[in-house]
Design a protein around this motif. Sequence first.
Motif, PDB file in Angstrom:
ATOM      1  N   PRO A  46       5.690   9.692  -1.795  1.00 11.75           N
ATOM      2  CA  PRO A  46       4.359  10.251  -1.525  1.00 11.75           C
ATOM      3  C   PRO A  46       3.985  11.301  -2.569  1.00 11.75           C
ATOM      4  O   PRO A  46       4.856  11.862  -3.228  1.00 11.75           O
ATOM      5  CB  PRO A  46       4.525  10.893  -0.149  1.00 11.75           C
ATOM      6  N   PRO A  47       2.690  11.582  -2.721  1.00  4.93           N
ATOM      7  CA  PRO A  47       2.272  12.627  -3.659  1.00  4.93           C
ATOM      8  C   PRO A  47       2.788  13.990  -3.197  1.00  4.93           C
ATOM      9  O   PRO A  47       3.005  14.198  -2.005  1.00  4.93           O
ATOM     10  CB  PRO A  47       0.740  12.599  -3.580  1.00  4.93           C
ATOM     11  N   ALA A  48       2.982  14.888  -4.138  1.00  3.22           N
ATOM     12  CA  ALA A  48       3.461  16.227  -3.784  1.00  3.22           C
ATOM     13  C   ALA A  48       2.481  16.911  -2.835  1.00  3.22           C
ATOM     14  O   ALA A  48       2.871  17.577  -1.887  1.00  3.22           O
ATOM     15  CB  ALA A  48       3.639  17.052  -5.050  1.00  3.22           C
ATOM     16  N   GLU A  52      -3.718  14.003  -3.080  1.00  6.01           N
ATOM     17  CA  GLU A  52      -3.906  14.263  -4.517  1.00  6.01           C
ATOM     18  C   GLU A  52      -3.020  13.327  -5.331  1.00  6.01           C
ATOM     19  O   GLU A  52      -1.802  13.371  -5.249  1.00  6.01           O
ATOM     20  CB  GLU A  52      -3.569  15.724  -4.851  1.00  6.01           C
ATOM     21  N   ILE A  53      -3.672  12.482  -6.107  1.00  8.60           N
ATOM     22  CA  ILE A  53      -2.964  11.455  -6.868  1.00  8.60           C
ATOM     23  C   ILE A  53      -2.836  11.863  -8.332  1.00  8.60           C
ATOM     24  O   ILE A  53      -3.804  12.288  -8.943  1.00  8.60           O
ATOM     25  CB  ILE A  53      -3.775  10.121  -6.820  1.00  8.60           C
ATOM     26  N   THR A  54      -1.633  11.732  -8.854  1.00 10.19           N
ATOM     27  CA  THR A  54      -1.442  11.838 -10.301  1.00 10.19           C
ATOM     28  C   THR A  54      -1.234  10.427 -10.825  1.00 10.19           C
ATOM     29  O   THR A  54      -0.259   9.766 -10.467  1.00 10.19           O
ATOM     30  CB  THR A  54      -0.208  12.705 -10.637  1.00 10.19           C
ATOM     31  N   ASN A 127      -4.705   6.795   3.474  1.00  9.77           N
ATOM     32  CA  ASN A 127      -5.590   7.811   2.909  1.00  9.77           C
ATOM     33  C   ASN A 127      -6.543   7.075   1.956  1.00  9.77           C
ATOM     34  O   ASN A 127      -6.071   6.331   1.089  1.00  9.77           O
ATOM     35  CB  ASN A 127      -4.753   8.854   2.144  1.00  9.77           C
ATOM     36  N   ASP A 128      -7.845   7.274   2.118  1.00  6.99           N
ATOM     37  CA  ASP A 128      -8.811   6.578   1.251  1.00  6.99           C
ATOM     38  C   ASP A 128      -8.558   6.871  -0.228  1.00  6.99           C
ATOM     39  O   ASP A 128      -8.866   6.053  -1.091  1.00  6.99           O
ATOM     40  CB  ASP A 128     -10.246   6.983   1.614  1.00  6.99           C
ATOM     41  N   ALA A 129      -7.988   8.048  -0.500  1.00  5.11           N
ATOM     42  CA  ALA A 129      -7.742   8.426  -1.898  1.00  5.11           C
ATOM     43  C   ALA A 129      -6.607   7.622  -2.523  1.00  5.11           C
ATOM     44  O   ALA A 129      -6.425   7.630  -3.731  1.00  5.11           O
ATOM     45  CB  ALA A 129      -7.408   9.922  -1.977  1.00  5.11           C
ATOM     46  N   TYR A 130      -5.835   6.912  -1.699  1.00  8.32           N
ATOM     47  CA  TYR A 130      -4.665   6.194  -2.215  1.00  8.32           C
ATOM     48  C   TYR A 130      -4.979   4.757  -2.644  1.00  8.32           C
ATOM     49  O   TYR A 130      -4.123   4.089  -3.214  1.00  8.32           O
ATOM     50  CB  TYR A 130      -3.542   6.161  -1.176  1.00  8.32           C
ATOM     51  N   ALA A 149      -4.069   3.482  -6.106  1.00  9.47           N
ATOM     52  CA  ALA A 149      -4.794   4.458  -6.928  1.00  9.47           C
ATOM     53  C   ALA A 149      -3.870   5.177  -7.902  1.00  9.47           C
ATOM     54  O   ALA A 149      -4.333   5.764  -8.865  1.00  9.47           O
ATOM     55  CB  ALA A 149      -5.484   5.478  -6.025  1.00  9.47           C
ATOM     56  N   ARG A 150      -2.570   5.133  -7.664  1.00 11.79           N
ATOM     57  CA  ARG A 150      -1.664   5.875  -8.549  1.00 11.79           C
ATOM     58  C   ARG A 150      -1.198   5.040  -9.736  1.00 11.79           C
ATOM     59  O   ARG A 150      -1.188   5.503 -10.869  1.00 11.79           O
ATOM     60  CB  ARG A 150      -0.443   6.392  -7.772  1.00 11.79           C
ATOM     61  N   CYS A 151      -0.794   3.764  -9.477  1.00 17.41           N
ATOM     62  CA  CYS A 151      -0.251   2.967 -10.589  1.00 17.41           C
ATOM     63  C   CYS A 151      -1.194   1.839 -10.990  1.00 17.41           C
ATOM     64  O   CYS A 151      -0.880   1.079 -11.897  1.00 17.41           O
ATOM     65  CB  CYS A 151       1.116   2.406 -10.220  1.00 17.41           C
ATOM     66  N   ASN A 152      -2.330   1.724 -10.271  1.00 17.41           N
ATOM     67  CA  ASN A 152      -3.318   0.683 -10.561  1.00 17.41           C
ATOM     68  C   ASN A 152      -2.773  -0.728 -10.290  1.00 17.41           C
ATOM     69  O   ASN A 152      -3.287  -1.711 -10.811  1.00 17.41           O
ATOM     70  CB  ASN A 152      -3.835   0.794 -12.004  1.00 17.41           C
TER      71      ASN A 152
END
Length: 191
Positions: A46-48, A52-54, A127-130, A149-152
């Motif tokens: 999971p994101p830290a 919030e996605i890096t 999470n919609d952001a993911y 959303a993180r690795c496409n």
Amino acid sequence: MRFFPFLLGCLFLVSSACNSQTKVKTTTTEAPATVESQTPDYKYNPPAVAGEITVIDEPESYWKEVLTSEEYNILREEGTERSFTSPLNDEKRPGIFTCAACGLPLFSSDTKFKSGTGWPSFYQPINDAYVRQDVDNRYGMRRVEVSCARCNGHQGHVFPDGPEPTGLRYCINGLALDFVPMEDFPDGEKK
Ligand SMILES: [Zn+2]
């Protein structure tokens, strides 16, 4: 004693065969150990900070190395697995479905439903952001593609014919997901 050289030859052949078998065994036991050592990084990551996605921007050579060829076809080449082939269709235990490439938690068993399509289906992401959503006009259809959303990594598509409360159906390739049973999470570390 005429047979002595012949016997020596046989002994040599037998010992060569044993040596080559030993070599094969050594190679096969070493290979899975490498895969196992990589696995934990991709199981649940999971994101830290929640939401919030890096973005991970790795070259294709990296994904070719860490994914199986079937996973690579789905996640990096926008392939589609044959319906009713994923064991995750019948996965009914409580748990989290993560991106098979980067381990980002994408869907919860709480939102999984039986769609009858032959692909794992959910009515909303964790999470919609993911999840990324992009219009996909391939094959003469207008569909909305869903990616991590993180690795496409390509996951599948979302359709407006799902159940309440969202009315959405996230139709996801089982090969693009890993399942982590809830009992593998320490208390309170689900999301
Ligand atoms: Zn991912």
